[in-house]
Motif scaffolding. Structure first.
Motif, PDB file in Angstrom:
ATOM      1  N   UNK A 191      41.984  51.564  36.131  1.00 38.05           N
ATOM      2  CA  UNK A 191      42.604  50.873  37.255  1.00 38.05           C
ATOM      3  C   UNK A 191      41.743  49.675  37.635  1.00 38.05           C
ATOM      4  N   UNK A 192      42.372  48.527  37.786  1.00 34.97           N
ATOM      5  CA  UNK A 192      41.642  47.296  38.076  1.00 34.97           C
ATOM      6  C   UNK A 192      42.279  46.568  39.251  1.00 34.97           C
ATOM      7  N   UNK A 193      41.495  45.764  39.967  1.00 31.93           N
ATOM      8  CA  UNK A 193      42.057  44.992  41.080  1.00 31.93           C
ATOM      9  C   UNK A 193      43.131  44.018  40.593  1.00 31.93           C
ATOM     10  N   UNK A 194      44.172  43.860  41.361  1.00 31.47           N
ATOM     11  CA  UNK A 194      45.229  42.924  41.006  1.00 31.47           C
ATOM     12  C   UNK A 194      44.705  41.490  41.132  1.00 31.47           C
ATOM     13  N   UNK A 195      44.895  40.706  40.090  1.00 28.59           N
ATOM     14  CA  UNK A 195      44.479  39.308  40.133  1.00 28.59           C
ATOM     15  C   UNK A 195      43.122  39.025  39.547  1.00 28.59           C
ATOM     16  N   UNK A 196      42.439  40.050  39.024  1.00 22.52           N
ATOM     17  CA  UNK A 196      41.135  39.819  38.383  1.00 22.52           C
ATOM     18  C   UNK A 196      41.334  38.850  37.219  1.00 22.52           C
ATOM     19  N   UNK A 197      40.522  37.777  37.141  1.00 23.24           N
ATOM     20  CA  UNK A 197      40.771  36.728  36.136  1.00 23.24           C
ATOM     21  C   UNK A 197      40.501  37.126  34.693  1.00 23.24           C
ATOM     22  N   UNK A 198      39.512  37.971  34.467  1.00 21.72           N
ATOM     23  CA  UNK A 198      39.180  38.357  33.089  1.00 21.72           C
ATOM     24  C   UNK A 198      38.890  39.848  33.009  1.00 21.72           C
ATOM     25  N   UNK A 199      38.899  40.375  31.790  1.00 19.44           N
ATOM     26  CA  UNK A 199      38.560  41.782  31.571  1.00 19.44           C
ATOM     27  C   UNK A 199      38.120  41.980  30.133  1.00 19.44           C
ATOM     28  N   UNK A 200      37.300  42.988  29.916  1.00 24.59           N
ATOM     29  CA  UNK A 200      36.917  43.385  28.560  1.00 24.59           C
ATOM     30  C   UNK A 200      37.948  44.397  28.085  1.00 24.59           C
ATOM     31  N   UNK A 201      38.815  43.978  27.182  1.00 22.88           N
ATOM     32  CA  UNK A 201      39.868  44.876  26.703  1.00 22.88           C
ATOM     33  C   UNK A 201      39.372  45.638  25.480  1.00 22.88           C
ATOM     34  N   UNK A 251      34.504  39.519  40.344  1.00 19.65           N
ATOM     35  CA  UNK A 251      35.078  38.433  39.548  1.00 19.65           C
ATOM     36  C   UNK A 251      36.200  37.730  40.306  1.00 19.65           C
ATOM     37  N   UNK A 252      37.028  38.502  40.968  1.00 18.90           N
ATOM     38  CA  UNK A 252      38.168  37.972  41.717  1.00 18.90           C
ATOM     39  C   UNK A 252      37.703  37.162  42.922  1.00 18.90           C
ATOM     40  N   UNK A 253      36.679  37.651  43.591  1.00 16.59           N
ATOM     41  CA  UNK A 253      36.216  37.019  44.827  1.00 16.59           C
ATOM     42  C   UNK A 253      35.384  35.759  44.588  1.00 16.59           C
ATOM     43  N   UNK A 254      34.596  35.739  43.495  1.00 12.00           N
ATOM     44  CA  UNK A 254      33.606  34.679  43.351  1.00 12.00           C
ATOM     45  C   UNK A 254      33.830  33.706  42.191  1.00 12.00           C
ATOM     46  N   UNK A 255      34.421  34.192  41.105  1.00 13.39           N
ATOM     47  CA  UNK A 255      34.441  33.379  39.890  1.00 13.39           C
ATOM     48  C   UNK A 255      35.683  32.494  39.780  1.00 13.39           C
ATOM     49  N   UNK A 256      35.458  31.208  39.563  1.00 16.53           N
ATOM     50  CA  UNK A 256      36.570  30.285  39.290  1.00 16.53           C
ATOM     51  C   UNK A 256      36.351  29.522  37.994  1.00 16.53           C
ATOM     52  N   UNK A 257      35.299  29.933  37.260  1.00 18.05           N
ATOM     53  CA  UNK A 257      34.998  29.295  35.979  1.00 18.05           C
ATOM     54  C   UNK A 257      34.416  30.346  35.039  1.00 18.05           C
ATOM     55  N   UNK A 258      35.268  31.196  34.463  1.00 23.26           N
ATOM     56  CA  UNK A 258      34.784  32.321  33.645  1.00 23.26           C
ATOM     57  C   UNK A 258      34.183  31.880  32.297  1.00 23.26           C
ATOM     58  N   UNK A 259      32.911  31.488  32.319  1.00 29.94           N
ATOM     59  CA  UNK A 259      32.256  31.021  31.088  1.00 29.94           C
ATOM     60  C   UNK A 259      32.001  32.162  30.111  1.00 29.94           C
ATOM     61  N   UNK A 260      32.139  33.403  30.588  1.00 27.29           N
ATOM     62  CA  UNK A 260      31.969  34.561  29.708  1.00 27.29           C
ATOM     63  C   UNK A 260      32.989  34.536  28.567  1.00 27.29           C
ATOM     64  N   UNK A 261      34.152  33.912  28.816  1.00 29.78           N
ATOM     65  CA  UNK A 261      35.188  33.822  27.784  1.00 29.78           C
ATOM     66  C   UNK A 261      34.693  33.068  26.562  1.00 29.78           C
ATOM     67  N   UNK A 270      43.161  36.959  32.073  1.00 27.20           N
ATOM     68  CA  UNK A 270      44.320  37.711  32.542  1.00 27.20           C
ATOM     69  C   UNK A 270      45.244  36.878  33.427  1.00 27.20           C
ATOM     70  N   UNK A 271      44.699  35.870  34.078  1.00 26.66           N
ATOM     71  CA  UNK A 271      45.511  35.040  34.961  1.00 26.66           C
ATOM     72  C   UNK A 271      45.755  33.682  34.320  1.00 26.66           C
ATOM     73  N   UNK A 272      46.725  32.952  34.843  1.00 29.31           N
ATOM     74  CA  UNK A 272      47.045  31.632  34.307  1.00 29.31           C
ATOM     75  C   UNK A 272      45.872  30.675  34.475  1.00 29.31           C
ATOM     76  N   UNK A 273      45.183  30.755  35.616  1.00 23.88           N
ATOM     77  CA  UNK A 273      44.020  29.889  35.851  1.00 23.88           C
ATOM     78  C   UNK A 273      42.915  30.180  34.843  1.00 23.88           C
ATOM     79  N   UNK A 274      42.707  31.466  34.574  1.00 21.12           N
ATOM     80  CA  UNK A 274      41.667  31.847  33.615  1.00 21.12           C
ATOM     81  C   UNK A 274      42.041  31.395  32.205  1.00 21.12           C
ATOM     82  N   UNK A 275      43.335  31.461  31.889  1.00 23.07           N
ATOM     83  CA  UNK A 275      43.790  31.016  30.570  1.00 23.07           C
ATOM     84  C   UNK A 275      43.581  29.512  30.397  1.00 23.07           C
ATOM     85  N   UNK A 276      43.864  28.756  31.457  1.00 21.48           N
ATOM     86  CA  UNK A 276      43.641  27.312  31.418  1.00 21.48           C
ATOM     87  C   UNK A 276      42.150  27.002  31.275  1.00 21.48           C
TER      88      UNK A 276
END
Length: 301
Positions: A189-199, A246-256, A267-273
């Protein structure tokens, strides 16, 4: 004839006596039911998912009404609206509930996955896992038989063309029943809107994990080192993203960009962009570096 009549009269008399005894016992030993229990049960979504920790909605309704320590916000599918109603009915205070959604921690399509053997039997994940841990080469991965989808009380899971479950976030209540029934513990179970995840769910060391899955997490820790918010941990050779941080603080997921296998996905459109921008920037930097090296080599000559 007289004997038959006597038998009927005796049997009728015995029936009346036992009826009176049962009626008296029912009245004498009757347990008074709190009317609030039925009112609370009517408010609950009737999913019977067990996310509250009780065996169904009726059991939770009884507990939350009769036991002072049972919180009114344990019905995860009901979310805040149901929690507030239960709190009002029972006179308790309802704490805020963090919305959550099911997340499939496997990104290796069944058609591409390495198999240990060809499984022929009941198409059920639990049954298949009993045979040498299941047919999939990765012992931690989704086997794709759809037991989670079949047991979702809210029809929020369907099986995709790649053989993996697809979560309908609009229908998913975050009850966690799919997570509990999965024998491989692939669903979390994960928070709704989390930008990235390790699948990925593999606990194997890097080489062993990569041998059976091209998109496996190899536990290298590159993502953890690159995260400025300490939102990523690595334990048992597996990276995990704290979705809340991740949801609260990150707006530039460089981990990707840092993940060498692509186990971390947007996971989100912003993260995909952001992922596309990062990849383009990295490709540009590599091209410029190669051009500079070629120029330097040319000047040496």
């Amino acid at each position: 004839m007289n004997t038959a009549i006597m038998v009927v009269l005796v049997m009728t008399g015995i029936g009346l006596v036992f009826g009176l005894i049962l009626a008296f016992a029912n009245k004498a030993f009757a347990i008074e039911t709190n009317p609030l229990i039925e009112i609370v049960e009517d408010v609950l979504p009737k999913g019977q998912c067990g996310a509250c920790g009780y065996a169904g909605c009726a059991a939770y309704a009884e507990a939350v009404v009769l036991e002072p320590d049972v919180a009114p916000n344990l019905c995860v599918p009901g979310k805040k609206i149901v929690a507030d109603q239960v709190a009002e009915i029972t006179g308790k205070v309802s704490a805020e509930i963090e919305p959550r959604v099911a997340q499939i921690k496997c990104n290796n399509p069944i058609s591409d996955a390495i198999k240990k053997y060809n499984y022929v039997g009941l198409e059920d994940c639990i049954a298949a896992s009993l045979v040498q841990g299941g047919p999939k080469g990765c012992q931690y991965g989704c086997m794709g038989f759809g037991t989670c989808a079949a047991n979702c009380p809210f029809d929020a899971l369907t099986m995709g063309e790649n053989g993996l479950p697809i979560v309908d976030e609009k229908k998913c209540t975050g009850c966690g029943k799919c997570s509990l029934i999965c024998p491989k513990h692939v669903i979390t179970m994960a928070p709704i809107g989390a930008p990235v995840a390790v699948l990925c769910n593999s606990k194997d060391k890097g080489a062993a994990a990569k041998k059976v899955c091209s998109v496996a997490c190899i536990g290298c820790g590159a993502c953890k080192k690159s995260c400025p918010y300490d939102a990523i941990t690595v334990e048992n050779n597996l990276a995990t993203v704290n979705g809340t941080i991740c949801l609260e603080k990150c707006n530039n997921p460089i981990c990707l960009e840092k993940c060498p296998t692509g186990a971390i996905v947007p996971l989100t459109e912003d993260a995909k962009k952001a992922s596309v921008i990062l990849k383009e920037a990295v490709a540009k930097a590599k091209a410029e570096k190669a051009a500079q090296a070629a120029q330097a080599k040319k000047e040496e000559k």
